[in-house]
Structures are given as structure tokens and as C-alpha cells.
Design a protein around this motif. Structure first.
Motif, PDB file in Angstrom:
ATOM      1  N   ARG A 391       0.830  -1.259  -0.068  1.00 25.43           N
ATOM      2  CA  ARG A 391      -0.020  -0.062  -0.090  1.00 25.43           C
ATOM      3  C   ARG A 391       0.836   1.282   0.252  1.00 25.43           C
ATOM      4  O   ARG A 391       0.517   2.375  -0.658  1.00 25.43           O
ATOM      5  N   VAL A 392       2.080   1.376   0.749  1.00 28.50           N
ATOM      6  CA  VAL A 392       2.905   2.347   0.811  1.00 28.50           C
ATOM      7  C   VAL A 392       3.545   2.584  -0.493  1.00 28.50           C
ATOM      8  O   VAL A 392       3.704   3.744  -1.131  1.00 28.50           O
ATOM      9  N   GLU A 393       3.891   1.551  -1.186  1.00 30.78           N
ATOM     10  CA  GLU A 393       4.418   1.515  -2.692  1.00 30.78           C
ATOM     11  C   GLU A 393       3.486   2.316  -3.709  1.00 30.78           C
ATOM     12  O   GLU A 393       4.032   3.276  -4.099  1.00 30.78           O
ATOM     13  N   ARG A 394       2.359   1.786  -3.523  1.00 26.65           N
ATOM     14  CA  ARG A 394       1.262   2.455  -4.532  1.00 26.65           C
ATOM     15  C   ARG A 394       1.260   3.916  -4.229  1.00 26.65           C
ATOM     16  O   ARG A 394       0.899   4.743  -5.143  1.00 26.65           O
ATOM     17  N   ILE A 395       1.211   4.341  -2.754  1.00 31.56           N
ATOM     18  CA  ILE A 395       0.842   5.796  -2.494  1.00 31.56           C
ATOM     19  C   ILE A 395       1.936   6.684  -3.042  1.00 31.56           C
ATOM     20  O   ILE A 395       1.836   7.671  -3.598  1.00 31.56           O
ATOM     21  N   TYR A 396       3.162   6.008  -2.756  1.00 32.20           N
ATOM     22  CA  TYR A 396       4.361   6.850  -3.266  1.00 32.20           C
ATOM     23  C   TYR A 396       4.433   6.926  -4.735  1.00 32.20           C
ATOM     24  O   TYR A 396       4.727   8.305  -5.170  1.00 32.20           O
ATOM     25  N   ARG A 397       3.879   6.003  -5.560  1.00 33.50           N
ATOM     26  CA  ARG A 397       3.727   6.149  -6.807  1.00 33.50           C
ATOM     27  C   ARG A 397       2.728   7.244  -7.340  1.00 33.50           C
ATOM     28  O   ARG A 397       2.871   7.994  -8.414  1.00 33.50           O
ATOM     29  N   GLU A 398       1.876   7.700  -6.258  1.00 32.46           N
ATOM     30  CA  GLU A 398       0.707   8.584  -6.631  1.00 32.46           C
ATOM     31  C   GLU A 398       1.163   9.966  -6.231  1.00 32.46           C
ATOM     32  O   GLU A 398       0.281  10.840  -6.104  1.00 32.46           O
ATOM     33  N   VAL A 399       2.073  10.309  -5.536  1.00 31.26           N
ATOM     34  CA  VAL A 399       2.446  11.413  -5.044  1.00 31.26           C
ATOM     35  C   VAL A 399       2.768  12.634  -6.165  1.00 31.26           C
ATOM     36  O   VAL A 399       1.933  13.780  -5.833  1.00 31.26           O
ATOM     37  N   ARG A 400       3.198  12.258  -7.251  1.00 30.24           N
ATOM     38  CA  ARG A 400       3.592  13.333  -7.890  1.00 30.24           C
ATOM     39  C   ARG A 400       2.110  13.992  -8.828  1.00 30.24           C
ATOM     40  O   ARG A 400       1.957  15.205  -8.974  1.00 30.24           O
ATOM     41  N   VAL A 401       1.255  12.960  -9.142  1.00 26.34           N
ATOM     42  CA  VAL A 401      -0.252  13.403  -9.604  1.00 26.34           C
ATOM     43  C   VAL A 401      -0.889  14.197  -8.696  1.00 26.34           C
ATOM     44  O   VAL A 401      -1.396  15.369  -9.145  1.00 26.34           O
ATOM     45  N   MET A 402      -0.659  13.890  -7.447  1.00 21.66           N
ATOM     46  CA  MET A 402      -1.343  14.738  -6.437  1.00 21.66           C
ATOM     47  C   MET A 402      -0.876  16.233  -6.270  1.00 21.66           C
ATOM     48  O   MET A 402      -1.507  17.424  -5.903  1.00 21.66           O
ATOM     49  N   ALA A 403       0.377  16.282  -6.376  1.00 26.48           N
ATOM     50  CA  ALA A 403       1.325  17.713  -6.321  1.00 26.48           C
ATOM     51  C   ALA A 403       1.024  18.392  -7.441  1.00 26.48           C
ATOM     52  O   ALA A 403       1.316  19.681  -7.436  1.00 26.48           O
ATOM     53  N   ILE A 404       0.804  17.783  -8.396  1.00 22.97           N
ATOM     54  CA  ILE A 404       0.790  18.669  -9.723  1.00 22.97           C
ATOM     55  C   ILE A 404      -0.890  18.864 -10.496  1.00 22.97           C
ATOM     56  O   ILE A 404      -1.302  19.839 -10.820  1.00 22.97           O
ATOM     57  N   GLY A 405      -1.733  17.838 -10.272  1.00 24.37           N
ATOM     58  CA  GLY A 405      -2.925  17.828 -10.729  1.00 24.37           C
ATOM     59  C   GLY A 405      -3.912  18.746  -9.879  1.00 24.37           C
ATOM     60  O   GLY A 405      -3.719  18.893  -8.730  1.00 24.37           O
ATOM     61  N   GLY A 406      -4.827  19.367 -10.408  1.00 23.23           N
ATOM     62  CA  GLY A 406      -5.774  20.328  -9.951  1.00 23.23           C
ATOM     63  C   GLY A 406      -5.042  21.516  -9.555  1.00 23.23           C
ATOM     64  O   GLY A 406      -5.473  22.434  -8.618  1.00 23.23           O
ATOM     65  N   GLY A 407      -3.770  21.785 -10.093  1.00 20.04           N
ATOM     66  CA  GLY A 407      -3.161  23.066  -9.715  1.00 20.04           C
ATOM     67  C   GLY A 407      -1.832  22.652  -9.053  1.00 20.04           C
ATOM     68  O   GLY A 407      -1.759  22.182  -7.928  1.00 20.04           O
ATOM     69  N   SER A 408      -0.498  22.704  -9.800  1.00 21.43           N
ATOM     70  CA  SER A 408       0.619  22.365  -9.172  1.00 21.43           C
ATOM     71  C   SER A 408       0.854  23.381  -7.928  1.00 21.43           C
ATOM     72  O   SER A 408       0.280  24.428  -7.559  1.00 21.43           O
ATOM     73  N   GLU A 409       1.838  22.911  -7.384  1.00 19.70           N
ATOM     74  CA  GLU A 409       2.398  23.628  -5.942  1.00 19.70           C
ATOM     75  C   GLU A 409       2.912  24.964  -6.217  1.00 19.70           C
ATOM     76  O   GLU A 409       2.589  26.098  -5.624  1.00 19.70           O
ATOM     77  N   GLU A 410       3.451  25.057  -7.392  1.00 20.98           N
ATOM     78  CA  GLU A 410       4.208  26.329  -7.829  1.00 20.98           C
ATOM     79  C   GLU A 410       3.001  27.213  -8.119  1.00 20.98           C
ATOM     80  O   GLU A 410       3.103  28.484  -7.723  1.00 20.98           O
ATOM     81  N   ILE A 411       1.939  26.670  -8.794  1.00 21.96           N
ATOM     82  CA  ILE A 411       0.763  27.651  -9.455  1.00 21.96           C
ATOM     83  C   ILE A 411       0.028  28.035  -7.892  1.00 21.96           C
ATOM     84  O   ILE A 411      -0.277  29.218  -7.837  1.00 21.96           O
ATOM     85  N   MET A 412       0.000  27.119  -6.909  1.00 24.12           N
ATOM     86  CA  MET A 412      -0.787  27.455  -5.889  1.00 24.12           C
ATOM     87  C   MET A 412      -0.288  28.545  -4.813  1.00 24.12           C
ATOM     88  O   MET A 412      -0.974  29.289  -4.470  1.00 24.12           O
ATOM     89  N   TYR A 413       1.157  28.329  -5.098  1.00 24.16           N
ATOM     90  CA  TYR A 413       1.976  29.557  -4.221  1.00 24.16           C
ATOM     91  C   TYR A 413       1.622  30.909  -4.918  1.00 24.16           C
ATOM     92  O   TYR A 413       1.409  31.795  -4.322  1.00 24.16           O
ATOM     93  N   ASN A 414       1.775  30.782  -6.210  1.00 21.18           N
ATOM     94  CA  ASN A 414       1.356  32.001  -6.867  1.00 21.18           C
ATOM     95  C   ASN A 414       0.071  32.514  -6.853  1.00 21.18           C
ATOM     96  O   ASN A 414      -0.177  33.930  -6.700  1.00 21.18           O
TER      97      ASN A 414
END
Length: 417
Positions: A391-414
């Protein structure tokens, strides 16, 4: 005060582990029990199989979720919605298409995320959740009558097609065009990273109806339909969210009736914006629960595993990892509750965008941190897609889409700055 669910510290929200809360009552608890039952019976036994296969039985699951009172829970009754008991009221705020108490919505997505597979949720619930609101809020009566009820009840699915290959988060720079010819628009262009596009019956598409360089004011929103000549879809291979059916879509001279225009021409950017706060809220609720899963799995494993003559959990460095994960989880959880309360109180959308943007950044950084620390605690077990660390391995794989999808961290800061 009540105990519910896991007894592992911080594996459940604080109100389920004995703390008092001003936000939840008996109706909320009953709703949580209802959601948990669906996840335990219909999702958890199958997520590993679906994730490995990269697909889900979407139509069957939508029917089951609707019958269980889950799929239609946040939609208006007039379109077949099934709001939970005690959830309806004079709620105001930023979620124009969500008419239930926002804490019921919070519970829904928190419980769904207990399956530990974001791709399954993305393939099953997310497409209609983000593709349908513009139609519900701004669509003509005829358009609503033809589309909304089928999507609310799970008979059909609707996806949101905004992002383009060269635009990414710059929504105002869309190049997909819709040229008016009599009673039709001729649509040409491409959309990329479209969640659920392979199985969608309807595509809520942001197009440029104004001239080149018209920016936000030249954007309009159209509903395209599966089977229209000129729509070509291709499944994309992704790092995570394997079951999400993420799609590349090309439009080649697609003829779309002007009756499929959502609202008014030139207002498409506005209609797109109504989704964003709620989408980011939903994603962040999931990220907090995924982080709780990492924490719960880590504690349970560290209690069993022995190294150097004692249990792993007895090593101070491991205890510090667990404590820091818990500290960050509880902080973002409280931010989400505060956001939900502001929505419930009717605080305008324009005053909540920056707050929600920062909350999403907090959620993605939290998920990344917890996935990493859990992986370190599991060691080699987290490197394999099976066994104790699966379960941890699968969640690790999904980190990037959550950090980018719906507005990336950089866009959110701006957005928040």
C-alpha cells in the motif's frame, strides 16, 4: 466522544479517536458508517487487482455506488441526487453545485480514500465530480435534462477536458478552437491528461471561440458527446493512478450543435473556475487520508518488526519519524475543517481561493513526506508491489499526480501570494 475504526494512534481523524469536535453530529457519524461499509465491501477487496490491471469495472461500480447512496450524495435531488439524512440546509459559499453540508462531503472523500488507491477513485468518482458542475450550474434546461440525471445516477459519465499539451496550468492559453458555422461549432484541437476520458460519455470542453489572443474572454465551454465523428481518444501511461484511464483526446473537425454550449459564449473561463476550490479540497482530503494510511501501516509494521534485539518502534529515530508524520497530518486536517466551516458559513469563493491553494500545497507536501518516511520504515518491503509494504509503494507512486494535478504547488503559491 466516540471511538470508531482503527485504534492505531492518528490513523483516524481526531473526532474518531476520542476528541470532541464542534463540526460533527449523529447524522455525520451515520454517514461515515454508510460510506465505510461501501468501501469495505466494494473497494478494498479489489483495489490491488484493479490497480495492477490498470482498469476498473466503472459502469458496474457506479451503479453499486449509487444504490448504496454514495455516488449521488452531493448532487441535487431534482437530478436524482441522494443527499444523506441531515445534510441538506441553506448552505452557501464556493461550491455552487454541491448543496450538502460540506462536512458530509469531507467525510465522503475521507472514507473513499481509505481504499488507498487514488487511481481507482480517479477512474470511478472524479470525472463526473469535476466534469458535471458547469452543466448543473450554467447549462440550459434542455442540456441539464439530457445529461445531468444520467451522470448523477451513474448510468453515464462526464469528464472535464481543459488541460492542453502546451498549456498545462495556464488555462487562459488554450488553443482548442470552436468556430461557429450556422447552428454548429466546428471543434479542433487536443486535450491532455484528461481523467476518465476513455470511459466518458460526455466531455465538458473548454474551447476558444474568440480570436487568437483574446485570452480568458475568448473561452467558451461546450459539451461534446461520445460517438461524435472526429473525437479520438488514446490511453496514456502514467506513473501512478494506473486505473484512472488518463486520456489524450484529439478533436478533428467535430461538429457540435450550438445547443451544447454551456451558458454564454465567452464565459467559459468563469465556468471552469467554479470547479477549482472544490476539486482542490477533494484532492487534499484524499492526501490526508493517504498520509494516515502511511502512518498506520508504519506503526503496525514497526510494532511487529524486530531489529537489533528490539521492536522497530522502540528505536528513537523511528518514533521521531512517526511523531512528525502525525504532527503534520493533524495540522492539514484542521486546515481542511476550517475551510469546510468557512464554506458552510457562506464565505465568498473569492476570499477562499488563496487559503485553499495553500491547504492543497500543505496536503501534497504532507503526502510526499509521509510516503517517504513510511518507505524508510518499511525498507525493502516498500520497494515491491506486494506484501507488507504494497500500500505504501502504491501511495508513493501517486505523490506526483497529487502535487501537480488540480493546480501544481508552484501555481498554488502564486495564487495565494
Amino acid at each position: 466522544m466516540r471511538q470508531f475504526g482503527s485504534e492505531v494512534p492518528f490513523a483516524e481523524p481526531p473526532d474518531l479517536q476520542g476528541q470532541c469536535s464542534p463540526y460533527y453530529g449523529e447524522h455525520h457519524h451515520r454517514w461515515r458508517v454508510q460510506c465505510r461499509k461501501f468501501v469495505e465491501e466494494e473497494l478494498l477487496p479489489h483495489v490491488e487487482e484493479w490497480d495492477e490491471a490498470g482498469d476498473i469495472p466503472a459502469e458496474e461500480l457506479r451503479r453499486k455506488a449509487y444504490a448504496a447512496g454514495i455516488y449521488g450524495a452531493t448532487w441535487p435531488r431534482e437530478f436524482g441526487g441522494t443527499p444523506p439524512e441531515g445534510s441538506e440546509g441553506s448552505w452557501h459559499g464556493s461550491w455552487e453545485a454541491v448543496e450538502v453540508d460540506p462536512f458530509f462531503d469531507f467525510i465522503l472523500w475521507d472514507e473513499l480514500a481509505r481504499c488507498g488507491a487514488g487511481g481507482v477513485l480517479a477512474g470511478l468518482f472524479v470525472p463526473t465530480n469535476i466534469g458535471l458542475p458547469p452543466i448543473v450550474v450554467y447549462g440550459s434546461d434542455a442540456l441539464k435534462k439530457r445529461i445531468v440525471a444520467d451522470c448523477v445516477t451513474g448510468a453515464k459519465s462526464c469528464c472535464l477536458a481543459v488541460t492542453e499539451p502546451n498549456g498545462g496550468s495556464d488555462v487562459g492559453s488554450i488553443n482548442t478552437t470552436a468556430v461557429r458555422e450556422g447552428d454548429y461549432y466546428i471543434v479542433n484541437g487536443a486535450k491532455k491528461w484528461i481523467t476518465g476520458g476513455m470511459k466518458a460519455d460526455f466531455f465538458t470542453v473548454l474551447c476558444r471561440t474568440g480570436n487568437e489572443g483574446s485570452g480568458h474572454k475568448g473561452a467558451s465551454m461546450l459539451v461534446l458527446e461520445k460517438g461524435m465523428p472526429g473525437i479520438n481518444t488514446r490511453r496514456m501511461k502514467t506513473q501512478g493512478w494506473w486505473a484512472s484511464n488518463t486520456t489524450y483526446i484529439e478533436f478533428d473537425n467535430v461538429r457540435v450543435s450550438v445547443a451544447n454550449l454551456i451558458g454564454e459564449e465567452g464565459e467559459g473561463f468563469k465556468y471552469t473556475m467554479i470547479n477549482f476550490n472544490h476539486e482542490r479540497f477533494v484532492l487534499t482530503v484524499q492526501m490526508v487520508r493517504f498520509s494516515r494510511i502511511c502512518l498506520e501501516e508504519s506503526i503496525s509494521f514497526a510494532r511487529r518488526r524486530k531489529t537489533f534485539g528490539k521492536r522497530l518502534i522502540e528505536h528513537q529515530v523511528i518514533r521521531h519519524k512517526v511523531a512528525e508524520m502525525a504532527r503534520q497530518i493533524e495540522g492539514i486536517h484542521r486546515q481542511l475543517e476550517n475551510y469546510a466551516y468557512q464554506v458552510k458559513c457562506g464565505v465568498p469563493d473569492s476570499q477562499l481561493g488563496g487559503y485553499m491553494a495553500l491547504t492543497k500545497v500543505g496536503g501534497s507536501k504532507l503526502m510526499e513526506f509521509c510516503a517517504r518516511e513510511a518507505s524508510q520504515i518499511f525498507g525493502g518491503q516498500s520497494f515491491t508491489r506486494e506484501g507488507a509494504g504494497g500500500r505504501v509503494e502504491r501511495i508513493y507512486r501517486e505523490v506526483r499526480v497529487m502535487a501537480i494535478g488540480g493546480g501544481s504547488e508552484e501555481i498554488m503559491y502564486n495564487l495565494a501570494a
